[in-house]
Design an enzyme around this catalytic site. Structure first.
Site, PDB file in Angstrom:
ATOM      1  N   ARG A   1       0.800  -1.230   0.000  1.00 27.31           N
ATOM      2  CA  ARG A   1       0.000   0.000   0.000  1.00 27.31           C
ATOM      3  C   ARG A   1       0.828   1.273   0.000  1.00 27.31           C
ATOM      4  NH1 ARG A   1      -4.725  -0.748   4.269  1.00 27.31           N
ATOM      5  NH2 ARG A   1      -2.900  -1.254   5.466  1.00 27.31           N
TER       6      ARG A   1
ATOM      7  N   GLU B   1      10.364 -20.767  23.697  1.00 26.91           N
ATOM      8  CA  GLU B   1      10.788 -19.400  23.381  1.00 26.91           C
ATOM      9  C   GLU B   1      10.998 -18.640  24.678  1.00 26.91           C
ATOM     10  OE1 GLU B   1       8.630 -17.839  19.583  1.00 26.91           O
ATOM     11  OE2 GLU B   1       7.164 -18.908  20.793  1.00 26.91           O
TER      12      GLU B   1
ATOM     13  N   HIS C   1       3.510 -25.932  13.329  1.00 25.33           N
ATOM     14  CA  HIS C   1       4.921 -26.325  13.440  1.00 25.33           C
ATOM     15  C   HIS C   1       5.117 -27.673  14.143  1.00 25.33           C
ATOM     16  CE1 HIS C   1       5.577 -22.353  12.053  1.00 25.33           C
ATOM     17  NE2 HIS C   1       5.395 -21.743  13.199  1.00 25.33           N
TER      18      HIS C   1
HETATM   19  P1  NAD Z   1       2.779  -6.165   8.261  1.00 24.24           P
HETATM   20  O1  NAD Z   1       1.544  -5.595   8.861  1.00 24.24           O
HETATM   21  O2  NAD Z   1       4.106  -5.732   8.763  1.00 24.24           O
HETATM   22  O3  NAD Z   1       2.753  -5.842   6.686  1.00 24.24           O
HETATM   23  C1  NAD Z   1       1.591  -5.942   5.914  1.00 24.24           C
HETATM   24  C2  NAD Z   1       1.901  -5.587   4.462  1.00 24.24           C
HETATM   25  O4  NAD Z   1       0.696  -5.735   3.716  1.00 24.24           O
HETATM   26  C3  NAD Z   1       2.383  -4.162   4.240  1.00 24.24           C
HETATM   27  O5  NAD Z   1       3.380  -4.181   3.232  1.00 24.24           O
HETATM   28  C4  NAD Z   1       1.128  -3.460   3.725  1.00 24.24           C
HETATM   29  O6  NAD Z   1       1.402  -2.357   2.867  1.00 24.24           O
HETATM   30  C5  NAD Z   1       0.470  -4.566   2.933  1.00 24.24           C
HETATM   31  N1  NAD Z   1      -0.965  -4.356   2.812  1.00 24.24           N
HETATM   32  C6  NAD Z   1      -1.885  -4.258   3.810  1.00 24.24           C
HETATM   33  N2  NAD Z   1      -3.115  -4.026   3.282  1.00 24.24           N
HETATM   34  C7  NAD Z   1      -2.960  -3.990   1.939  1.00 24.24           C
HETATM   35  C8  NAD Z   1      -3.852  -3.763   0.842  1.00 24.24           C
HETATM   36  N3  NAD Z   1      -5.183  -3.550   1.016  1.00 24.24           N
HETATM   37  N4  NAD Z   1      -3.342  -3.812  -0.392  1.00 24.24           N
HETATM   38  C9  NAD Z   1      -2.025  -4.031  -0.615  1.00 24.24           C
HETATM   39  N5  NAD Z   1      -1.139  -4.236   0.375  1.00 24.24           N
HETATM   40  C10 NAD Z   1      -1.600  -4.207   1.643  1.00 24.24           C
HETATM   41  O7  NAD Z   1       2.615  -7.749   8.306  1.00 24.24           O
HETATM   42  P2  NAD Z   1       3.773  -8.860   8.399  1.00 24.24           P
HETATM   43  O8  NAD Z   1       4.190  -8.994   9.807  1.00 24.24           O
HETATM   44  O9  NAD Z   1       4.818  -8.593   7.370  1.00 24.24           O
HETATM   45  O10 NAD Z   1       2.968 -10.180   8.042  1.00 24.24           O
HETATM   46  C11 NAD Z   1       2.542 -10.527   6.743  1.00 24.24           C
HETATM   47  C12 NAD Z   1       1.914 -11.915   6.756  1.00 24.24           C
HETATM   48  O11 NAD Z   1       2.896 -12.867   7.162  1.00 24.24           O
HETATM   49  C13 NAD Z   1       0.762 -12.055   7.747  1.00 24.24           C
HETATM   50  O12 NAD Z   1      -0.174 -12.958   7.222  1.00 24.24           O
HETATM   51  C14 NAD Z   1       1.430 -12.664   8.973  1.00 24.24           C
HETATM   52  O13 NAD Z   1       0.534 -13.397   9.745  1.00 24.24           O
HETATM   53  C15 NAD Z   1       2.451 -13.555   8.317  1.00 24.24           C
HETATM   54  N6  NAD Z   1       3.615 -13.856   9.163  1.00 24.24           N
HETATM   55  C16 NAD Z   1       4.390 -12.859   9.660  1.00 24.24           C
HETATM   56  C17 NAD Z   1       5.494 -13.173  10.431  1.00 24.24           C
HETATM   57  C18 NAD Z   1       6.397 -12.095  10.965  1.00 24.24           C
HETATM   58  O14 NAD Z   1       7.396 -12.460  11.598  1.00 24.24           O
HETATM   59  N7  NAD Z   1       6.143 -10.824  10.743  1.00 24.24           N
HETATM   60  C19 NAD Z   1       5.806 -14.504  10.711  1.00 24.24           C
HETATM   61  C20 NAD Z   1       5.007 -15.515  10.169  1.00 24.24           C
HETATM   62  C21 NAD Z   1       3.911 -15.165   9.399  1.00 24.24           C
END
Ligand code: NAD
Length: 482
Positions: free
Chosen positions: A51, A214, A238
């Site tokens: 976004r 953890e 996991h």
């Molecule tokens: P985050 O909130 O940091 O990032 C979300 C991203 O999605 C941003 O780049 C945002 O711009 C984009 N986004 C949100 N709404 C949008 C829209 N309408 N259109 C286009 N882009 C949009 O989230 P994150 O922590 O990076 O996690 C992403 C996914 O990975 C989630 O499903 C989360 O559960 C999973 N996940 C994250 C982690 C982690 O360590 N952060 C670990 C395992 C799984």
């Protein structure tokens, strides 16, 4: 040892959520390392799509910062070359903004992979638009992150959305535990040697422990975690995956569906779990750290930050061998390991004063990856026949030399597997659904009786009852240590 990096075919990889936390911490550093290793072809392209209102240059600066933070040893010329492969298109998953531009960036004749690193609520919108704008073809791949649903119903709904737009053979559901070197080594040890498989059953294995401990609390993501808990956040995915790899029958070949068919059979053979075989806990406060309920900002929370359980598998191989699983936050050390405890020798010729000695195979996944086998030998030197258990290091770190220290991170391997089109280390839709079908009734049962998790001390091994779960069977957990 000669490095065996085999470059993959050229690709266009779009990271939806390319400005998110996961992209910064894991996905982009992993791609960078594969680039430096020479595995990413020169003309491969990575496009961030999210976004934020950035352009190509803005995204390159963003990625430079991420690499400076998460790959501190990165060398400047490598970073310069890597960011040259990056582009960015602002898109709105729920609108029309940016989609035509993104479609224009896709090249013909190269592999296309779409990494959905966004909340699962956007999967359907993204999959639909990829089709609408003609970006998804028969050879495209789509990668989805956890959590894959919060129960069977939502997982089925997600699967329906994905298979409505892509074939199952194009869907890569990531569980990064499966990308760990040692997890694959486990399969090599089990199925590449004649030594272990004959003993890998209830006749010779006393029990198996799987621990994922953890030290961190739920901290900043307390609100999200409180709706999920350790069962949904860790066990359903996991720990269940590790259990499957340990317990599965040898597949007929090392091929994605043959491996996943065998894993699925394990989940389907799991016994229902009696409620006195489950211990749930919540961490307490210390003078420096908050309690679980404070972190979750929910003073009446019944969500577990720790769970331990005893499982049985009803099949010929495992009937009679218990599997003990535990995972939790704010425990004594950060440590993930699988421990296979073999039975005592049927008869000791060395006399009762030599005590009992057991072979124990330990597969450590975190913080360091490695495998050791405890074997009994004679204590060296004079003084008669005294027995001693010593670990046999099966990681061959020395034999592999410096390469062993440069084991690729799980995300590196998994992303390259996506490009290669190899689904072996990814969860299939029916596997995920089977795991939820097993998980749901357990959660429903403790919700129905308003089960209150037991408090446990931060820095401990979890609630007392978790220790008792083993003690009453005459067994004990391995110490949680790094
Ligand atoms: P985050 O909130 O940091 O990032 C979300 C991203 O999605 C941003 O780049 C945002 O711009 C984009 N986004 C949100 N709404 C949008 C829209 N309408 N259109 C286009 N882009 C949009 O989230 P994150 O922590 O990076 O996690 C992403 C996914 O990975 C989630 O499903 C989360 O559960 C999973 N996940 C994250 C982690 C982690 O360590 N952060 C670990 C395992 C799984």
């Amino acid at each position: 040892m000669v490095s065996r990096v085999i470059p993959v075919d050229s690709f266009d990889l779009v990271i939806f959520g390319g400005t998110g936390d996961l992209a910064r911490r894991k996905i982009l550093p992993a791609l960078f390392r594969r680039f430096v290793a020479g595995q990413m072809p020169e003309d491969a392209r990575i496009v961030g799509a999210a976004r934020s209102d950035l352009d190509d240059e803005g995204y390159r600066a963003f990625v430079r910062e991420a690499l400076a933070e998460f790959v501190p040893k990165a060398e400047a010329p490598d970073v310069d070359a890597f960011v040259g492969a990056l582009g960015y298109v602002p898109v709105d998953a729920r609108g029309t903004n940016g989609w035509e531009e993104l479609a224009k960036r896709m090249r013909d004749g190269v592999i296309r992979a779409f990494y959905l690193s966004v909340g699962p609520g956007l999967f359907g919108d993204l999959a639909e638009r990829l089709h609408q704008y003609g970006m998804a073809d028969a050879d495209s791949r789509i990668v989805v992150e956890k959590p894959f649903g919060r129960d069977l119903e939502s997982a089925k709904a997600l699967n329906e959305v994905l298979v409505g737009a892509f074939d199952e053979s194009q869907i890569y559901r990531i569980d990064h535990y499966l990308g760990k070197e040692t997890v694959q080594n486990l399969m090599a040890v089990r199925f590449g040697n004649v030594l272990f498989e004959p003993l890998w059953n209830s006749q010779y294995v006393d029990h198996i422990q799987i621990t994922v401990a953890e030290t961190v609390g739920v901290g900043g993501r307390g609100g999200y975690y409180d709706k999920s808990g350790a069962m949904r956040d860790m066990v359903q995915n996991h720990l269940m995956q590790l259990l499957c790899l340990i317990a599965m029958e040898p597949p007929s070949k090392f091929d994605p569906d043959a491996v996943r068919d065998e894993k699925l059979k394990v989940i389907r053979a799991l016994d229902p779990v009696a409620h006195h075989h489950i211990v749930r806990g919540q961490y307490s406060e210390t003078k420096d750290t908050a309690s679980y309920r404070e972190d979750a900002e929910n003073p009446r929370s019944f969500t577990e930050s720790f769970i331990a359980m005893k499982l049985g598998i009803s099949n010929w191989r495992w009937a009679g061998t218990p599997f003990y699983l535990r995972t939790g936050k704010r425990l004594r050390a950060r440590s993930s390991e699988i421990v296979v405890v073999f039975k005592d020798a049927p008869h000791s010729i060395f006399g009762a004063d030599q005590g009992t000695h057991r072979n124990v195979l330990t597969i450590q996944l975190q913080p360091n990856e490695g495998m050791t086998l405890d074997v009994t030998i004679k204590e060296p030197g004079p003084g008669g026949m005294r027995l001693l258990d010593v670990p046999l290091d099966m990681t061959f770190a020395e034999a592999l030399g410096p390469e062993a220290e440069e084991v690729p991170d799980a995300y590196e391997r998994l992303i390259m597997d996506v490009i290669r089109g190899n689904q072996t280390l990814f969860m299939r839709g029916d596997e995920v659904e089977a795991a939820w079908a097993w998980t749901d009734p357990l959660i429903a049962a403790w919700q129905a009786r308003n089960d209150v998790p037991q408090p446990y001390d931060t820095g401990s091994s979890g609630p007392e009852d978790a220790l008792m779960l083993m003690h009453r069977d005459g067994r004990r957990w391995r110490d949680i240590r790094e």
